[in-house]
Scaffold this active site. Structure first.
Site, PDB file in Angstrom:
ATOM      1  CB  SER A 189       3.760  55.118  46.605  1.00 20.33           C
ATOM      2  OG  SER A 189       4.888  55.252  47.601  1.00 20.33           O
ATOM      3  CG  ASP A 343       4.658  48.328  50.754  1.00 19.18           C
ATOM      4  OD1 ASP A 343       5.472  48.969  51.140  1.00 19.18           O
ATOM      5  OD2 ASP A 343       3.486  49.158  49.961  1.00 19.18           O
ATOM      6  CG  HIS A 373       6.078  50.405  48.025  1.00 18.42           C
ATOM      7  ND1 HIS A 373       5.059  50.912  48.380  1.00 18.42           N
ATOM      8  CD2 HIS A 373       6.681  51.334  47.283  1.00 18.42           C
ATOM      9  CE1 HIS A 373       4.747  52.034  48.383  1.00 18.42           C
ATOM     10  NE2 HIS A 373       5.976  52.670  47.378  1.00 18.42           N
TER      11      HIS A 373
END
Length: 403
Positions: A189, A343, A373
């Site tokens: 991320s 995501d 995600h």
């Protein structure tokens, strides 16, 4: 029906209504994910309320909640774990106990959390680093960089880059028995964002002679220009990372000024003077057809130049690695990119894969059709999911084969 029974029935219906979240058909362990998602939404509502009442900043509430997941640096039979500092930046160090005549591999890992929350001591990150160290017989350096809202860009980038340069010194590598030809940077991320950014920065640093062998980017955030990509539209309200939260993370990375958040939410934050940068993130050119679906590229809607003047960081490739020009990409190492179908950041990773391949970089792209995600965070009880373990195994297996 008595009053008590009616009350219980009503409460049960309200709880079920709150917990239930429509999910794509290919998602496994659906009800468990719904419960997890409801927990995340509850924390978000709590943070929003605390902020509106003037009690705490939204991100401070999230940080307080995530801190309950922190675990001490505890060694086990396979790995020695210590909390220490390199160049005044805290790190959690994992050194395998396995005896070997060969030099070890090394992974500099950067945690996610939108540059605002999380830490290397969170139990899922601690476990992932243990697995990586043990299975690869590798030294893992998990970086504890400064966070927003107290610190804004480029503080996070600078901390990670400082650690990377420190590790890439011959005397430090010798101290930990690390093979200088087998070093990787990795992150998930926002950590994937920082990993990509420092890998680019390293290319032009004359002080660093040792280069990375690989970079591994796990559902990374890579660009700030277009926050209305097909993936942002398709996954606007999907679990764990809705579009509104991702936009908030981006804006907080640069400033506490809520006007930038509002401009980013409407996708009108880039001035016309920077229009040339859109060539790097034009999804009509960089996304494969299967990811475009029924979307039509309409071009940017420009915003006020005041944001670029006040917060130039959001157009800096160190914050948005997809904005690096093609020349910059040519020297990057062997790359692994993991993206998730459900995501908002899906298209960031996919476009980077396309651009890297055009630049001649060898890339392995794992696109997980049934993933969302943050799935790697769900590898510890009671929120462990089979998906989290599957993604962790894919990442570690790639490192084992290529590092």
């Amino acid at each position: 029906m008595g009053t008590k029974s009616l009350f219980l029935l009503t409460a049960a219906v309200l709880v079920a209504y709150y917990v239930y979240t429509p999910l794509p058909e290919n998602i496994e362990e659906r009800w468990k994910l719904m419960l997890i998602s409801a927990g995340f939404r509850s924390v978000g509502h709590m943070a929003g309320l605390a902020e509106r009442l003037g009690l705490m900043h939204y991100m401070e509430v999230l940080m307080m909640i995530t801190s309950y997941e922190y675990v001490p640096a505890t060694s086990d039979e396979n790995v020695t774990v210590t909390d220490t500092e390199f160049e005044n930046v805290p790190v959690r160090l994992y050194v395998p106990r396995k005896q070997s005549s060969e030099l070890k591999r090394a992974v500099i890992y950067i945690h996610g959390g939108g540059w605002c929350v999380g830490g290397s001591a969170m139990e899922p990150y601690d476990l992932l680093s243990r697995w990586t160290s043990n299975k690869l017989n590798a030294v893992v350096i998990s970086v504890e960089y400064r966070l927003a809202p107290k610190y804004h860009f480029p503080a996070q980038f600078e901390d990670v880059y400082k650690i990377l340069k420190f590790i890439l010194q011959n005397n430090i590598l010798a101290q930990y028995g690390i093979d200088p030809s087998r070093i990787s940077v990795a992150g998930d991320s926002s950590g994937g964002n920082l990993a990509a950014a420092v890998a680019q920065e390293l290319l032009d640093d004359p002080e660093v002679k040792i280069k990375l062998k690989t970079q591994a980017l796990l559902y990374p955030a890579l660009q700030t220009l277009d926050l209305n990509l097909p993936s942002y539209q398709d996954n606007e309200d999907k679990p764990i990372l809705p579009k509104s939260l991702m936009v908030r993370f981006w804006s907080e990375y640069f400033t506490n000024d809520t006007s930038l958040n509002e401009a980013m939410a409407s996708n009108r934050h880039v001035p016309e003077e920077s229009s040339h940068l859109f060539a790097f993130v034009n999804w009509s050119n960089w996304l494969p057809e299967k990811f475009k679906k029924d979307h039509t590229y309409k071009g940017p809607i420009y915003g006020s130049s005041k944001f670029e003047e006040k917060y130039p960081g959001f157009l800096d490739p160190r914050a948005a690695p997809l904005l690096a020009d093609n020349v910059k990409l040519h020297g990057l190492p062997l790359t692994y990119v993991l993206t998730c179908q459900h995501d908002v950041l899906r298209d960031d990773g996919i476009m980077y894969v396309s651009r890297l391949r055009e630049a001649g970089i060898q890339v392995t792209h794992d696109h997980i059709e049934d993933a969302f995600h943050g799935a790697l965070m769900f590898i510890t009880s009671p929120t462990d999911l089979a998906l989290g373990h599957r993604l962790a195994n894919k990442y570690i297996a790639w490192l084992d084969e290529n590092l």
